[in-house]
Every structure is written in C-alpha cells, then in structure tokens.
Design an enzyme around this catalytic site. Structure first.
Site, PDB file in Angstrom:
ATOM      1  N   ASN A  88     -15.781  -1.656 -42.549  1.00 55.03           N
ATOM      2  CA  ASN A  88     -17.151  -1.288 -42.213  1.00 55.03           C
ATOM      3  C   ASN A  88     -18.170  -2.238 -42.831  1.00 55.03           C
ATOM      4  OD1 ASN A  88     -18.916   0.630 -40.916  1.00 55.03           O
ATOM      5  ND2 ASN A  88     -19.530   1.274 -42.964  1.00 55.03           N
TER       6      ASN A  88
ATOM      7  N   ASP B  17     -62.818  -3.020 -23.480  1.00 53.89           N
ATOM      8  CA  ASP B  17     -61.417  -3.102 -23.049  1.00 53.89           C
ATOM      9  C   ASP B  17     -60.488  -2.324 -23.979  1.00 53.89           C
ATOM     10  OD1 ASP B  17     -61.912  -4.744 -20.865  1.00 53.89           O
ATOM     11  OD2 ASP B  17     -61.741  -6.580 -22.039  1.00 53.89           O
TER      12      ASP B  17
ATOM     13  N   ASP C 282     -60.424  -8.653 -23.715  1.00 53.31           N
ATOM     14  CA  ASP C 282     -61.074  -9.346 -24.834  1.00 53.31           C
ATOM     15  C   ASP C 282     -62.345  -8.654 -25.313  1.00 53.31           C
ATOM     16  OD1 ASP C 282     -62.693  -9.862 -22.686  1.00 53.31           O
ATOM     17  OD2 ASP C 282     -62.354 -12.033 -22.660  1.00 53.31           O
TER      18      ASP C 282
ATOM     19  N   ASP D  82     -56.511 -10.644 -17.100  1.00 57.97           N
ATOM     20  CA  ASP D  82     -57.827 -11.163 -16.734  1.00 57.97           C
ATOM     21  C   ASP D  82     -57.666 -12.572 -16.179  1.00 57.97           C
ATOM     22  OD1 ASP D  82     -59.332  -8.948 -17.609  1.00 57.97           O
ATOM     23  OD2 ASP D  82     -59.163  -9.620 -19.678  1.00 57.97           O
TER      24      ASP D  82
END
Length: 698
Positions: free
Chosen positions: A530, A440, A436, A131
């Site tokens: 390991n 949306d 926002d 935006d």
C-alpha cells in the site's frame, strides 16, 4: 461611470452601489465543483463496500480460529490492514497535488487559477461565453471607412499609428480641403474622453480610434480642445447609446457634438449635411444611410454615427430632451477591431473538443455576426444571433427552446449575462463566462467557471472569478480547458489503478480463509504494498503529460461517475491479479509445502503485478504497447516504477528486511513463476476493455 462631475460623498465601501454588488456576490452560495461532487459519491460507495468486506473477513477469521483474544486481535489486525490497503487514502493528497501542479502549469500559460478545484472544472466545460472586444479580438480599434455625402472614404493605417491616407473612389483626398470631412472628424475627436500621446491610447479604445483618425487628417487633439473648449456634457450610457458634449466655438457660439449608435442617431436627426449644405433628412435618405450602415456592419465594422446641433447662446440647461433632439446628421465612422488569429485556431480546437463557443458583445448585431463568421463560430444554418432587446422580449420558456442555437449576443448589457448563464446551466451545460466590469460579477460568480480579465478587469470582477486571464486572450482560456482535461484524466488514472489492484487482496485473503488456510498475505506485507508500490509510482501519474487526443474528445458527461467506463478494465485486472496471487500461494503450499515461501511468492506477485499494470493505466485508448516512446515522457513515473521494482525485488535477499517482512529468498524457478504471472498486467489492454459494459449500470 463616465464623464466629469463634482460629487458629494454620501457612502463608502460596502454601502456604495459597487459595494452592494460585491456584497451580493459574496452572499451567493459557494458552488461545488463537478469533481468534488463525484468524489463525495465515490467515497461514500467505496466506504460502504470496504467496511462490509472487511467485516466479513474479520468474522471469517473468528470462525476459523475461534473467539480467543489472540485470534480476535489477529483477525482485527488483518481486517484493518485490508481496509488500509483497499482505501485509497492517498487520493485526497493526490487530488490536491494534481490540482496544484496543474494550476502552476496553467499560470505559466497566463491562466491564473484563484480556486484550486476550478482547475479541473475547466476540463468539463461544455460552453464558453466570451466577450468579443479584447478577448476574441485584439482590442485595438482602427477607423477604416467614413461615410459622408453618399460616398465611402477609405482610411489607411494600422492600429494606433498616426499615419494614414484618405481615398474616395480610389482618388487621394486632402481632409483639410473638405469641410464636411473635417467636421465629421472634429466631432469624433471632441465628443471624446480618451487621450492620445502619438503612440498609445489612454482611455476607451473606440474613442481612441476616433482621435487617431483625426490626427491622420493633421488635426491636433490639443489644438482642437483649445479652440472648442468643452462647456458641458451628457455622458454615454448603454440605455441611451449616445454621448453628447457641448462646446464653445471660436466665434463664441455654443454647439453640441453627438456620437452614438447609428440607428439611434438617425432617429434623432431632422437634417443632413450634403455637399456642405444642410438639407431635410427625409425618410428615403434615412433608409439609404441605414442601408449603408448595415452594409458596413455586415463586414465586421463597428459603426458610430456623428451629428451636431447649434444651441442658443443663452441656453444654460443642457438636458437630453433639449440637446439630443432635432440634430443635423453628419456621417458615419466605421472601425474594426480585428479578430485575434489565435482566437480562430482556439475556436476550431473547441469544435474538435465538442465545446460550444458563444460571443457576447455590445456591437451591432451585423458586426457581431460578421466577426463570428470570420472566426468560424457561425457555420451552421441553425445558428442564431440575438440582441439584448430581443432577449428581453422572450419569455423564459421561449428562450429555453432556442438557447442551444444562439452563438452571438449583440447589444447586450452585463445583466443579460446572468440570464444567459442561468439558461445554459438549466440545460445541464458546464458554463465558462468571461467578464471585466463590476456589473459582470454576478454572472461570473454564477457560472461554473467565472473568468476575469487580468488587464482590463475590475477588482470586483477578479474577486468573483475562478480564473484570471493575465493576457485577456481567448486562446489562453482554451489552453486552460486543455489543461483542465489533463488534470481530470490524471486523477482518473490514479483511481483506475487503485481500484484495479487493491481489491484482489480482499478476494484472495477471503477465499483462502474460507477454505481453511492461513493468510496468503500478512498485515505488514499488505501495508508495504500500500505504501511503496501504490505510493510514488501512482503519485507520478499526477504529472503525466496531456494525451494527444485530449482536445479531440467531446466533453465528459457531467452526470457520469468518476470511474465511468472503466469497470470492465478494473474487473479483468482484479480477476487476473487474484488468479495470479492464488496460483503463487497454491504453488508454495501444495508444491513446495512451505508457507513462508507461499506468502513470499504471493507478496511479490501482487507487488510486481501492480507495477506492471500501472503502465496500462496511463491511457484509456492506448496500451503500453501502442504508446511507444510516449511511455518515457514522464521521467518521474519511469524512475519511480523502476526504483520500486528493484527495491521490492531485493527485499527477500536482504536479511534484516526479509526478517521484518517474514519473507525468504526465492529460487530462479520460483521467481520466474512470480514474474510470469505478474507480467500479465502488461496485457490488460485499455483499448479493448474501456467503455465496455458488463452490466447495464457499469
């Protein structure tokens, strides 16, 4: 929802329209992140390979030593030890630790990660849809120009400061002496739902700017509202692009003040004020006003038109059809929300990183294009700007053809965002979408990375999002992408190290067993390697700082596997380590004729080689020799490697430990041979081996 009303509550919670949106968002399938998909594929392939190889070694042990119970148990223990060694069982924990540490770092940069796996997904982003207002821009609207009487009036002042002057043709003018200018400012201040306390705006920033410019003309907001009390209103809607308020004048008449998109206002006007006289608004005059509107909009100004209508005193039914037609055009107010300086830098960084930036705004198309050009988003002749109306007219096939070229979406509604996200994802893009509002939420949920605003965002949008920008700043989002890339790099470093070093034990044990020799490495030695050499130093890779070129590389291919490009590096490391281990074992067996020393030398060579090659697993483009002082930036890594090296070196010389691991002290010559072969790990150079293809599928 805008305006004032008395309402009857008919439903609450999830039964409201907002609740239905929230429910629809919750009902959407939880999307799998690119990392989780790649790790699933990686785990399946690795599991099949390890089970197959360990099964073969188990059978070889049975063939070599017979099918007795002791031989079967010993063969089974060896196969299990090799499987434990080869399987990167620490990988899930390391991925979680890496993501958690990355999320903590991003939170310190105002990017709050709501879903841990999303921290990595940020790094694979190919398109960011943002935006404009408040994200790419400051979110502080300021009226800079007014259009009345066929002339432009310039207004000085910054932000929400109530100080400023009015100039026309470089001459200072007094707004109080100009009835036309006063009317324009009064409409903007009264057709308004925001409030101004002299310093800050409570409400919409655009409406706040209209009040501030009126205050600059010595028009007091409270006095105006007392003189012209509001009788009724037609709230703003994105469909009408208008807002109308009805007021009583000091003379007791009724008047409608209208503001909105200039092109809509002009269509609804039949008269215009010129030199304080109401004249017919001809087609030529309308075109002239529209031309001035477009000229200002192309300079990045957000434009609002102002008009009014005298209403009959006995009118009680204030409908759109009656009130918002046959208006008198008064003028235009041009305001600007200046772009954030850091946003322009962030967009330039995105271009270096191969990330496409897309602006989404409700502004006029020309205004949006001007801002986009100022930010450096529209610098290609193929770039396109689309309005919401134009988008709706396109078929899915037509839109798919141009979606890659669109960088600006103007005059769009929240529901258009969902269409934009789906079109980009259909093209194989990894999409980050900001938002926002409540509407949306579906687009945020559908995007690969939904980004909500921490300051202006609604609760529903934050719930749907994967990440929240605490400062609503676009630069923060780009910094988060950089952090996401670093997280993915660190996970790849760990995988590269494990796969480069763990499989040599399978080859060495398998080859010597087939040749009829005893095990070059015992199960307890394999487990030590390991747990110790593959443990703290490898985990320390998860906190490696970002590479200097992390935002100069194009986004990784979403279809590429997690160890894409590293096969040749792993193959060379695997062969060099296997050769070194075999030389040590052969030296002990044939030169020293001592099986215990042979296993000791093999054990130390494997452990030390891993600690050496680890330094070349920290970058895909630079070896330990080129990193220079950057080698020491990760202090945890340096300390863990040094500590593990010293501890492993001391094992043969501490009786209780040497007995437990079935090893013996070595002479200087023997230890020198081990270290010489181990140090070859420092010469497995990533800049020569990365990205090279050994076979077509690698």
């Amino acid at each position: 929802v805008f305006g004032r009303a008395q309402a009857v509550v008919t439903s609450t919670g999830m039964n409201t329209e907002f609740g239905k949106i929230a429910g629809a968002v919750q009902a959407m399938d939880e999307k799998k992140t690119p990392l989780s998909i790649k790790l699933d594929v990686f785990a399946k392939k690795l599991g099949i390979i390890i089970v197959g190889l360990c099964g073969i070694i188990f059978l070889l042990e049975i063939v070599e030593h017979g099918a007795g119970i002791e031989a079967v148990i010993e063969g089974f223990m060896t196969a299990i030890a090799l499987a434990v060694s080869a399987v990167p069982e620490a990988l899930p924990a390391l991925v979680i630790v890496t993501l958690a540490l990355g999320a903590r770092d991003l939170a310190g940069r105002n990017a709050i990660i709501r879903r841990l796996a999303s921290a990595e997904t940020l790094g694979s982003t190919t398109v960011i849809c943002a935006d404009k207002t408040g994200t790419l821009s400051r979110g502080e609207m300021t009226v800079r120009k007014l259009y009345i009487n066929n002339q432009i009036v310039d207004v000085s002042g910054i932000g929400y400061e109530p100080k400023g002057e009015f100039h026309a043709s470089n001459l200072l003018i007094n707004p109080q002496e100009d009835m036309h200018l006063t009317l324009l400012l009064r409409i903007g201040a009264l057709c308004n739902d925001s409030n101004y306390d002299g310093k800050t705006i409570r409400g919409d920033s655009t409406e706040g700017a209209l009040i501030v410019v009126a205050v600059k003309a010595q028009m007091n907001e409270s006095v105006l509202r007392a003189q012209y009390p509001r009788v009724d209103e037609l709230p703003f809607s994105s469909e009408r692009k208008l807002m109308t308020t009805i007021h009583s004048t000091p003379k007791g008449r009724k008047i409608a003040y209208v503001k909105g998109a200039p092109e809509v206002i002009i269509k609804k006007c039949i008269h215009i004020i010129e030199d304080n006289t109401v004249n017919k608004f001809t087609a030529d005059k309308k075109n002239e006003v529209l031309k001035n509107n477009e000229s200002l909009a192309s300079q990045a100004f957000r434009m609002l038109g102002m008009a009014y209508k005298d209403l009959p005193d006995n009118l009680q039914d204030f409908t759109e059809k009656i009130v918002e037609n046959n208006l008198v055009f008064v003028g235009l107010e041009a305001m600007i929300d200046p772009p954030r300086e850091e946003a322009a830098k962030a967009i330039a960084m995105c271009k270096q990183a191969g990330i496409r930036n897309v602006m989404i705004t409700g502004d006029h198309k020309l205004t949006a294009m001007a801002i986009a050009k100022e930010l450096g988003m529209m610098d290609d002749e193929h770039n396109i700007a689309l309005t919401g109306a134009e988008l709706e007219k396109l078929s899915d096939e037509e839109y798919d053809k141009i979606v890659d070229d669109v960088v600006v979406y103007a005059r769009v509604s929240p529901m258009h965002k969902l269409k934009i996200v789906e079109a980009l994802k259909k093209k194989g893009e990894i999409v980050a979408m900001t938002g926002d509002g409540v509407n949306d939420a579906p687009a945020l949920k559908r995007a690969d990375i939904g980004v909500a605003m921490g300051i202006t965002g609604t609760d529903v949008s934050k719930e749907a999002a994967d990440m929240i920008l605490a400062d609503d700043n676009y630069a923060t989002l780009v910094n988060a992408v950089e952090g996401g890339r670093s997280i993915y790099d660190n996970i790849r470093k760990y995988i590269r190290f494990l796969l480069s070093c763990n499989f040599d034990e399978l080859l060495v044990i398998g080859a010597w067993t087939i040749a009829g020799f005893p095990l070059p490495l015992l199960p307890i030695q394999i487990l030590f390697i390991n747990l110790v050499t593959d443990g703290p130093p490898a985990i320390a890779l998860s906190v490696d700082p970002p590479a200097k070129d992390v935002m100069k590389r194009p986004p990784r291919n979403p279809k590429a596997g997690i160890f894409h490009g590293m096969f040749v590096f792993m193959l060379v490391s695997f062969l060099v380590q296997s050769a070194g281990s075999s030389i040590c074992f052969a030296y002990g067996m044939f030169i020293l004729n001592d099986y215990t020393k042979a296993t000791t030398m093999t054990f130390l060579q494997v452990a030390f080689f891993e600690l050496f090659v680890l330094w070349n697993c920290r970058s895909e483009t630079q070896s330990v020799w080129r990193l220079g002082r950057d080698n020491l930036k990760n202090k945890f890594f340096v300390l863990s490697v040094v500590a593990c090296f010293i501890f492993t070196l001391c094992l043969p010389y501490i009786p209780i430990l040497s007995s437990a691991f079935h090893i013996v002290p070595l002479t200087i010559t023997e230890l020198g041979l081990v270290l010489s072969l181990s140090s070859l790990g420092l010469f497995i150079l990533p800049e020569l081996l990365f990205g090279k293809k050994f076979l077509r599928w690698t």
